[in-house]
Write a protein that holds these residues in place. Structure first.
Motif, short mmCIF file in Angstrom:
data_model
loop_
_atom_site.label_atom_id
_atom_site.label_comp_id
_atom_site.label_asym_id
_atom_site.label_seq_id
_atom_site.Cartn_x
_atom_site.Cartn_y
_atom_site.Cartn_z
N THR A 273 0.84 -1.19 0.00
CA THR A 273 0.00 0.00 0.00
C THR A 273 0.87 1.24 0.00
O THR A 273 1.83 1.33 0.78
CB THR A 273 -0.92 0.02 1.24
OG1 THR A 273 -1.71 -1.17 1.27
CG2 THR A 273 -1.84 1.24 1.21
N TYR A 274 0.54 2.18 -0.86
CA TYR A 274 1.23 3.48 -0.90
C TYR A 274 0.22 4.58 -0.66
O TYR A 274 -0.85 4.59 -1.26
CB TYR A 274 1.91 3.69 -2.26
CG TYR A 274 2.79 4.92 -2.29
CD1 TYR A 274 2.25 6.19 -2.50
CD2 TYR A 274 4.16 4.82 -2.10
CE1 TYR A 274 3.05 7.32 -2.51
CE2 TYR A 274 4.97 5.94 -2.12
CZ TYR A 274 4.41 7.19 -2.31
OH TYR A 274 5.21 8.30 -2.31
N ARG A 275 0.55 5.52 0.23
CA ARG A 275 -0.30 6.66 0.49
C ARG A 275 0.51 7.95 0.31
O ARG A 275 1.51 8.15 1.00
CB ARG A 275 -0.85 6.62 1.91
CG ARG A 275 -1.82 5.49 2.18
CD ARG A 275 -3.20 5.81 1.63
NE ARG A 275 -4.14 4.76 1.98
CZ ARG A 275 -4.45 3.72 1.21
NH1 ARG A 275 -3.86 3.60 0.02
NH2 ARG A 275 -5.31 2.81 1.61
N LEU A 276 0.09 8.79 -0.60
CA LEU A 276 0.67 10.12 -0.77
C LEU A 276 -0.28 11.11 -0.11
O LEU A 276 -1.43 11.26 -0.54
CB LEU A 276 0.85 10.45 -2.24
CG LEU A 276 1.49 11.81 -2.55
CD1 LEU A 276 2.92 11.85 -2.05
CD2 LEU A 276 1.44 12.11 -4.05
N LEU A 277 0.19 11.77 0.94
CA LEU A 277 -0.66 12.70 1.70
C LEU A 277 -0.48 14.10 1.14
O LEU A 277 0.60 14.69 1.23
CB LEU A 277 -0.29 12.65 3.18
CG LEU A 277 -0.31 11.25 3.83
CD1 LEU A 277 -0.02 11.35 5.32
CD2 LEU A 277 -1.62 10.55 3.57
N PRO A 278 -1.51 14.67 0.52
CA PRO A 278 -1.35 15.91 -0.25
C PRO A 278 -0.98 17.13 0.56
O PRO A 278 -0.33 18.04 0.04
CB PRO A 278 -2.71 16.08 -0.94
CG PRO A 278 -3.67 15.28 -0.12
CD PRO A 278 -2.88 14.13 0.42
N ASP A 279 -1.37 17.18 1.83
CA ASP A 279 -1.10 18.39 2.62
C ASP A 279 -0.02 18.15 3.67
O ASP A 279 0.05 18.88 4.65
CB ASP A 279 -2.38 18.88 3.29
CG ASP A 279 -2.96 17.87 4.28
OD1 ASP A 279 -2.58 16.68 4.19
OD2 ASP A 279 -3.76 18.27 5.13
N ALA A 280 0.81 17.16 3.47
CA ALA A 280 1.81 16.79 4.48
C ALA A 280 3.22 17.12 4.01
O ALA A 280 3.55 17.00 2.83
CB ALA A 280 1.72 15.31 4.81
N GLY A 281 4.05 17.53 4.97
CA GLY A 281 5.47 17.72 4.72
C GLY A 281 6.25 16.58 5.33
O GLY A 281 5.79 15.44 5.39
N HIS A 282 7.45 16.90 5.81
CA HIS A 282 8.32 15.87 6.39
C HIS A 282 7.93 15.65 7.85
O HIS A 282 8.51 16.22 8.76
CB HIS A 282 9.78 16.32 6.27
CG HIS A 282 10.77 15.21 6.52
ND1 HIS A 282 10.97 14.19 5.61
CD2 HIS A 282 11.60 14.96 7.55
CE1 HIS A 282 11.89 13.37 6.08
NE2 HIS A 282 12.28 13.81 7.26
N GLY A 283 6.90 14.84 8.05
CA GLY A 283 6.37 14.60 9.39
C GLY A 283 5.41 15.66 9.87
O GLY A 283 4.94 15.60 11.01
N SER A 284 5.07 16.61 9.02
CA SER A 284 4.15 17.69 9.40
C SER A 284 2.81 17.50 8.71
O SER A 284 2.60 16.54 7.97
CB SER A 284 4.75 19.04 9.02
OG SER A 284 4.96 19.11 7.61
N GLY A 285 1.88 18.41 8.95
CA GLY A 285 0.58 18.35 8.31
C GLY A 285 -0.18 17.10 8.72
O GLY A 285 -0.39 16.84 9.90
N ALA A 286 -0.58 16.31 7.75
CA ALA A 286 -1.41 15.13 8.01
C ALA A 286 -0.74 14.13 8.94
O ALA A 286 -1.42 13.39 9.64
CB ALA A 286 -1.78 14.45 6.69
#
Length: 306
Positions: A273-286
């Motif tokens: 499973t791959y998840r690309l979190l659109p509003d996330a940075g390097h451990g930030s956001g989502a």
């Protein structure tokens, strides 16, 4: 997601871019009263480093023989500690024990020293389940950033032998192929906030003991993709959950895409499973919201159930 859809998604991504009972909120909590747990602290798993070859084990109170997830801290291979493991209270509430490990940092050992520490930590955990109170046959790995690199290493390398294979591996925003990190950042139109990986002072150069830009062979040798290629053909990989932030300015999302594609291209890979979190940075956001960790917990609960 069927394999064909996952393949197309990944391709589009690459083109675009001492024991005691303790009560109260444990480290890694989300606030409020935390679950009760038993802690085995500072257990030595090897003798190369008195302060770094240590691990802590958290057992959920009242759960008999729980499965266990091994959390591996980040910090660019040059900082970080086993204290305050990510998602600890959520794992404990789900009935999953947690082993949080230290490993030698790059000022103490260059690669493959961290690989060797990782293998020794898992060997210790496999040997001591009965004595410490968890099910060593149901074990998974989880790490972010540098810890994500090492979590993927664990999931891949330990699959070479059915006796050591993990039940699952979770990888958050990892550096995967050091020699391509600068190019991958340029491909997504970003500039790394940590500077060029090829530079001799980068975290990855410190890990391999030489400038990445001048020593691509050393950089490639430290890649999980290289270790994957070295597996015997009959090795069965564990389920993988890979997550990355689209706005990561430390490590390009293409790096985790490379891992995804390498795993997907191996014959027999089924649970990936791959998840690309659109509003996330390097451990930030989502990644700071409960739903990201909740997905990890749900993924692991399902794979550790048997």
């Amino acid at each position: 997601m069927p394999p064909s859809s996952r393949l197309l998604f990944a391709a589009a991504l690459a083109l675009s871019a001492p024991a005691h009972a303790q009560e109260g909120p444990p480290p890694g909590g989300q606030g409020g009263p935390g679950p009760d747990y038993v802690l085995h602290a500072d257990l030595p798993y090897a003798d190369r480093s008195a302060d770094r070859n240590l691990l802590d084990i958290y057992l959920p109170e009242g759960v008999e023989n729980p499965p266990i997830v091994v959390t591996i801290h980040g910090g660019g291979f040059m900082m970080g500690d086993k204290s305050d493991p990510d998602g600890l209270d959520m794992f404990l509430r789900a009935g999953i024990a947690v082993a949080s490990i230290n490993y030698r940092l790059s000022d103490q050992a260059t690669w493959p020293g961290q690989h060797d520490d990782l293998m020794d930590a898992f060997a210790f955990l496999r040997a001591n389940g009965d004595a410490l109170g968890y099910d060593e046959t149901r074990m998974a790995s989880f790490g972010a950033s540098a810890g994500g690199h090492l979590s993927s290493v664990a999931g891949i390398v330990l699959s070479a032998d059915p006796a050591t294979a993990l039940k699952a591996s979770v990888v958050w925003f990892p550096p995967i192929l050091f020699s391509e990190m600068d190019a991958d950042m340029a491909t997504v139109g970003m500039t790394s906030v940590t500077g060029a990986t090829d530079d001799a002072t980068s975290a990855e150069s410190r890990l391999i003991g030489a400038a990445v830009g001048e020593n691509p062979d050393l950089a490639i040798a430290a890649s999980p993709i290289t270790l994957l290629a070295a597996l015997p053909p009959e090795a069965e990989l564990p389920p993988f959950l890979i997550m990355h932030g689209a706005e990561d300015t430390n490590i390009s999302r293409i790096q985790s895409g490379r891992l995804f594609m390498a795993l997907l291209s191996r014959p027999g890979t089924e649970d990936l499973t791959y998840r690309l979190l659109p509003d996330a940075g390097h451990g930030s956001g989502a990644f700071k919201r409960l739903d990201a960790m909740a997905e990890v917990v749900a993924f692991l609960r399902a794979r550790l159930a048997e």
